[in-house]
Motif scaffolding. Structure first.
Motif, PDB file in Angstrom:
ATOM      1  N   TYR A  99       0.661  -1.461   0.502  1.00 53.95           N
ATOM      2  CA  TYR A  99      -0.034  -0.082   0.012  1.00 53.95           C
ATOM      3  C   TYR A  99       1.026   1.052   0.399  1.00 53.95           C
ATOM      4  O   TYR A  99       0.056   2.373   0.591  1.00 53.95           O
ATOM      5  CB  TYR A  99      -0.885   0.341   1.377  1.00 53.95           C
ATOM      6  CG  TYR A  99      -1.874  -1.606   0.962  1.00 53.95           C
ATOM      7  CD1 TYR A  99      -2.911  -0.669   0.221  1.00 53.95           C
ATOM      8  CD2 TYR A  99      -1.749  -2.401   1.708  1.00 53.95           C
ATOM      9  CE1 TYR A  99      -3.997  -1.968  -0.138  1.00 53.95           C
ATOM     10  CE2 TYR A  99      -2.546  -3.367   1.526  1.00 53.95           C
ATOM     11  CZ  TYR A  99      -3.862  -3.229  -0.364  1.00 53.95           C
ATOM     12  OH  TYR A  99      -4.824  -4.021   0.965  1.00 53.95           O
ATOM     13  N   ALA A 100       2.703   1.085  -0.514  1.00 48.80           N
ATOM     14  CA  ALA A 100       2.931   1.829  -0.704  1.00 48.80           C
ATOM     15  C   ALA A 100       2.289   3.272  -2.092  1.00 48.80           C
ATOM     16  O   ALA A 100       2.628   5.060  -1.631  1.00 48.80           O
ATOM     17  CB  ALA A 100       4.522   1.900  -0.697  1.00 48.80           C
ATOM     18  N   PHE A 101       2.260   2.758  -2.649  1.00 51.62           N
ATOM     19  CA  PHE A 101       2.145   3.405  -3.761  1.00 51.62           C
ATOM     20  C   PHE A 101       0.659   4.643  -3.677  1.00 51.62           C
ATOM     21  O   PHE A 101       0.135   5.258  -3.431  1.00 51.62           O
ATOM     22  CB  PHE A 101       1.049   2.793  -4.623  1.00 51.62           C
ATOM     23  CG  PHE A 101      -0.025   1.903  -4.996  1.00 51.62           C
ATOM     24  CD1 PHE A 101      -1.701   2.987  -5.348  1.00 51.62           C
ATOM     25  CD2 PHE A 101      -0.589   1.419  -4.360  1.00 51.62           C
ATOM     26  CE1 PHE A 101      -2.880   2.234  -5.473  1.00 51.62           C
ATOM     27  CE2 PHE A 101      -2.060   0.561  -3.625  1.00 51.62           C
ATOM     28  CZ  PHE A 101      -3.095   1.160  -4.756  1.00 51.62           C
ATOM     29  N   ARG A 102      -0.523   3.762  -2.222  1.00 50.88           N
ATOM     30  CA  ARG A 102      -1.539   4.532  -1.875  1.00 50.88           C
ATOM     31  C   ARG A 102      -0.947   5.519  -1.349  1.00 50.88           C
ATOM     32  O   ARG A 102      -1.831   7.309  -0.517  1.00 50.88           O
ATOM     33  CB  ARG A 102      -2.590   3.717  -0.860  1.00 50.88           C
ATOM     34  CG  ARG A 102      -3.998   4.527  -0.279  1.00 50.88           C
ATOM     35  CD  ARG A 102      -5.818   3.269  -0.507  1.00 50.88           C
ATOM     36  NE  ARG A 102      -5.564   3.353  -2.162  1.00 50.88           N
ATOM     37  CZ  ARG A 102      -6.454   1.806  -2.326  1.00 50.88           C
ATOM     38  NH1 ARG A 102      -6.418   0.870  -1.345  1.00 50.88           N
ATOM     39  NH2 ARG A 102      -6.507   1.847  -3.387  1.00 50.88           N
ATOM     40  N   ARG A 103      -0.007   5.546  -0.040  1.00 48.36           N
ATOM     41  CA  ARG A 103      -0.224   6.333   0.776  1.00 48.36           C
ATOM     42  C   ARG A 103       1.393   7.524   0.079  1.00 48.36           C
ATOM     43  O   ARG A 103       0.725   8.856   0.705  1.00 48.36           O
ATOM     44  CB  ARG A 103       1.481   5.979   1.771  1.00 48.36           C
ATOM     45  CG  ARG A 103       0.590   4.501   3.199  1.00 48.36           C
ATOM     46  CD  ARG A 103       1.322   3.874   4.108  1.00 48.36           C
ATOM     47  NE  ARG A 103       2.697   2.763   3.402  1.00 48.36           N
ATOM     48  CZ  ARG A 103       2.560   1.559   3.383  1.00 48.36           C
ATOM     49  NH1 ARG A 103       1.688   1.130   3.630  1.00 48.36           N
ATOM     50  NH2 ARG A 103       3.578   0.789   2.916  1.00 48.36           N
ATOM     51  N   PHE A 106      -1.047   9.775  -1.300  1.00 53.17           N
ATOM     52  CA  PHE A 106      -1.934  10.944   0.210  1.00 53.17           C
ATOM     53  C   PHE A 106      -0.788  12.453   0.598  1.00 53.17           C
ATOM     54  O   PHE A 106      -1.706  13.039   0.199  1.00 53.17           O
ATOM     55  CB  PHE A 106      -2.648  10.013   1.249  1.00 53.17           C
ATOM     56  CG  PHE A 106      -3.435   9.466   1.682  1.00 53.17           C
ATOM     57  CD1 PHE A 106      -4.642   9.918   1.578  1.00 53.17           C
ATOM     58  CD2 PHE A 106      -3.748   7.620   1.596  1.00 53.17           C
ATOM     59  CE1 PHE A 106      -5.782   9.628   1.556  1.00 53.17           C
ATOM     60  CE2 PHE A 106      -5.061   7.422   1.791  1.00 53.17           C
ATOM     61  CZ  PHE A 106      -5.740   7.903   1.617  1.00 53.17           C
ATOM     62  N   VAL A 107       0.766  11.684   0.154  1.00 52.04           N
ATOM     63  CA  VAL A 107       1.372  12.791   0.077  1.00 52.04           C
ATOM     64  C   VAL A 107       1.339  13.344  -0.894  1.00 52.04           C
ATOM     65  O   VAL A 107       1.113  14.691  -0.473  1.00 52.04           O
ATOM     66  CB  VAL A 107       2.911  11.951   0.913  1.00 52.04           C
ATOM     67  CG1 VAL A 107       3.605  12.800   0.651  1.00 52.04           C
ATOM     68  CG2 VAL A 107       2.915  11.126   1.669  1.00 52.04           C
ATOM     69  N   GLU A 108       1.361  12.924  -2.087  1.00 57.76           N
ATOM     70  CA  GLU A 108       1.346  13.856  -2.840  1.00 57.76           C
ATOM     71  C   GLU A 108       0.285  14.885  -3.078  1.00 57.76           C
ATOM     72  O   GLU A 108       0.091  16.177  -3.665  1.00 57.76           O
ATOM     73  CB  GLU A 108       1.448  13.494  -4.725  1.00 57.76           C
ATOM     74  CG  GLU A 108       1.554  13.839  -5.823  1.00 57.76           C
ATOM     75  CD  GLU A 108       1.783  13.450  -7.229  1.00 57.76           C
ATOM     76  OE1 GLU A 108       1.434  13.659  -7.517  1.00 57.76           O
ATOM     77  OE2 GLU A 108       1.593  12.038  -6.916  1.00 57.76           O
ATOM     78  N   ARG A 109      -1.839  14.182  -2.768  1.00 51.67           N
ATOM     79  CA  ARG A 109      -2.205  15.666  -2.747  1.00 51.67           C
ATOM     80  C   ARG A 109      -2.432  15.752  -0.999  1.00 51.67           C
ATOM     81  O   ARG A 109      -2.794  17.406  -1.820  1.00 51.67           O
ATOM     82  CB  ARG A 109      -4.015  14.154  -2.415  1.00 51.67           C
ATOM     83  CG  ARG A 109      -4.596  14.936  -2.903  1.00 51.67           C
ATOM     84  CD  ARG A 109      -6.232  14.146  -2.677  1.00 51.67           C
ATOM     85  NE  ARG A 109      -6.246  13.499  -1.866  1.00 51.67           N
ATOM     86  CZ  ARG A 109      -7.157  12.445  -1.117  1.00 51.67           C
ATOM     87  NH1 ARG A 109      -8.038  12.243  -2.045  1.00 51.67           N
ATOM     88  NH2 ARG A 109      -7.517  11.943  -0.343  1.00 51.67           N
ATOM     89  N   GLY A 110      -1.779  15.901  -0.445  1.00 52.76           N
ATOM     90  CA  GLY A 110      -1.262  16.391   0.281  1.00 52.76           C
ATOM     91  C   GLY A 110      -2.725  17.363   1.596  1.00 52.76           C
ATOM     92  O   GLY A 110      -2.642  17.742   2.538  1.00 52.76           O
ATOM     93  N   HIS A 111      -3.858  16.489   0.982  1.00 55.36           N
ATOM     94  CA  HIS A 111      -4.911  16.483   1.947  1.00 55.36           C
ATOM     95  C   HIS A 111      -5.420  15.446   2.093  1.00 55.36           C
ATOM     96  O   HIS A 111      -6.384  15.475   0.812  1.00 55.36           O
ATOM     97  CB  HIS A 111      -5.182  17.921   2.166  1.00 55.36           C
ATOM     98  CG  HIS A 111      -5.423  19.113   1.518  1.00 55.36           C
ATOM     99  ND1 HIS A 111      -7.143  18.289   1.068  1.00 55.36           N
ATOM    100  CD2 HIS A 111      -5.573  19.733   0.853  1.00 55.36           C
ATOM    101  CE1 HIS A 111      -7.751  18.857   0.031  1.00 55.36           C
ATOM    102  NE2 HIS A 111      -6.779  20.180  -0.487  1.00 55.36           N
ATOM    103  N   ASP A 165      -2.857   8.295   7.051  1.00 54.36           N
ATOM    104  CA  ASP A 165      -2.901   7.948   5.492  1.00 54.36           C
ATOM    105  C   ASP A 165      -2.194   7.633   5.208  1.00 54.36           C
ATOM    106  O   ASP A 165      -1.768   7.337   3.685  1.00 54.36           O
ATOM    107  CB  ASP A 165      -4.157   9.091   5.160  1.00 54.36           C
ATOM    108  CG  ASP A 165      -5.145   9.234   5.432  1.00 54.36           C
ATOM    109  OD1 ASP A 165      -5.530   8.204   5.632  1.00 54.36           O
ATOM    110  OD2 ASP A 165      -5.445  10.419   4.924  1.00 54.36           O
ATOM    111  N   THR A 166      -0.631   8.222   5.669  1.00 52.12           N
ATOM    112  CA  THR A 166       0.284   8.449   4.918  1.00 52.12           C
ATOM    113  C   THR A 166       1.772   7.639   5.205  1.00 52.12           C
ATOM    114  O   THR A 166       2.249   8.051   5.570  1.00 52.12           O
ATOM    115  CB  THR A 166       0.889   9.934   5.507  1.00 52.12           C
ATOM    116  OG1 THR A 166       0.682  10.343   6.374  1.00 52.12           O
ATOM    117  CG2 THR A 166       0.036  10.874   4.261  1.00 52.12           C
TER     118      THR A 166
END
Length: 392
Positions: A99-103, A106-111, A165-166
């Motif tokens: 699930y590293a891709f999903r974490r 989340f970081v890239e989206r920022g919130h 999330d992250t």
């Protein structure tokens, strides 16, 4: 063109076997941990009627497994963690790297949908508390809400969920239905924490595992299992190990459709005893409504959030599985030591015995000594069901 064509019935049986509801694919020492490993994800939900959904899933496959054994299988000795998969799910701990891709997303989206007034300060304060005081719930961290509706989160709740999330923190336990948060560096085994898979590797493995859990599936089916996009699945299929097949009757108007299958599932003959049981509406056998209609010819919707007067089958109608088919629905409730079926809807008289068996088994599992059916549809089946319940 795929060389192998499956009938719709063959695909249905492969699916049942892959989901652990035809025969026993878990080996001799079947327990809730084996179910979790086999399915790859068990959905969580707040609704509790007979039991919570994550308890109902292993019950449907194993029978009257102790509810304490279910909780221990998930939350003791860091065997699992909670994260976003099909929805909020219990996941085997060894899938943490996947699930590293999903974490990262989340970081890239920022919130998320919440924003913090001072995110850096709030996150630092939460992390300091966890580091100094150990695992904590949102309530212990300062309260989950500001006092308004459920989405009116406190600053500390927003911070801890963002850190979840992250991947900075992890939930490896529920306590009184509350998430217990801990530092990922402390809770996740070091060998798993050290793995840093790129997005492509994550997607390939999740696609492979979704294929194994479904047995045979369309691209959309595979995407829904882990809430991936069709584009992500298509990019991952060439390296997934899944093989392309055709399933008769799965297309529009009963035509054939392209699908992908787990080669291990194709090599097995799906045989064994069919489970007769009530299913959680959030069970992975039925959580994809479009697939459920295609595979079983069964339309099912959760009506818990539908106004009472507009419900057709009831608040928490549970599909009835018997003989490898979905043959009815039961809307259960509990009154003391009595399991009450507010409404039972059956496809025909031949399923009365199965309904009685499933109700009696469920009652015993949750400690009820009596079963009462309030409404049976069609009404002509009320008397035969009462007789079957009395003799079961």
């Amino acid at each position: 063109m795929p060389e192998l064509t499956l009938t719709a019935d063959e695909a249905r049986r492969i699916f049942l076997r892959a989901q652990g509801l035809l025969g026993s694919p878990y080996g001799r020492r079947a327990d809730p941990r084996a179910v979790l490993r086999h399915l790859g994800a068990v959905q969580l939900d707040t609704i509790s009627v007979l039991a919570r959904s994550h308890e109902l899933v292993p019950y449907a496959r194993l029978g009257a497994v102790g509810r304490g054994a279910v909780e221990a299988a998930y939350w003791q000795q860091t065997r699992a963690f909670e994260y976003w998969s099909h929805a909020a799910c219990v996941l085997p701990i060894d899938t943490w790297p996947l699930y590293a891709f999903r974490r990262r997303a989340f970081v890239e989206r920022g919130h998320r949908w919440h924003k913090m007034a001072d995110s850096e300060r709030s996150c630092a304060e939460v992390l300091a508390r966890l580091r100094g005081e150990g695992p904590m719930t949102a309530t212990e961290l300062g309260g989950a809400k500001n006092g308004g509706p459920w989405w009116d989160w406190s600053e500390s709740k927003i911070a801890i969920e963002w850190l979840l999330d992250t991947g900075v923190v992890v939930c490896t336990e529920r306590r009184g239905w509350k998430r217990v948060y801990d530092l990922a560096e402390r809770a996740v085994p070091a060998e798993l924490l050290a793995q840093d898979l790129d997005d492509a590797a994550c997607l390939r493995e999740l696609t492979t595992r979704a294929g194994a859990a479904l047995g045979v599936a369309t691209v959309k089916d595979l995407a829904d299992y882990q809430r991936l996009t069709v584009e992500q699945i298509r990019s991952a299929l060439p390296g997934s190990g899944l093989v392309e097949v055709t399933v008769a009757g799965w297309g529009k108007d009963g035509s054939a459709a392209a699908a992908w299958a787990d080669p291990v599932a194709l090599a097995e003959q799906p045989r064994g005893r069919h489970r007769t049981t009530l299913l959680s509406p959030f069970d992975s056998l039925v959580w994809d409504r479009a697939r459920t209609e295609r595979v079983f010819g069964f339309t099912h919707r959760l009506e818990a959030y539908v106004p009472k007067e507009k419900r057709v089958h009831g608040y928490f109608a549970m599909p009835l599985l018997a003989g490898g088919r979905l043959v009815g629905r039961v809307d259960p409730a509990r009154e003391g030591r009595t399991l009450v079926a507010r409404q039972i809807s059956l496809a025909g008289a031949t399923h009365v015995a199965a309904a009685a068996k499933a109700l009696r088994e469920a009652a015993e599992w949750v400690g009820c000594t009596h079963v009462r059916a309030e409404r049976v549809l069609p009404e002509k089946l009320a008397a035969p069901l009462a007789t079957a319940l009395a003799s079961s």
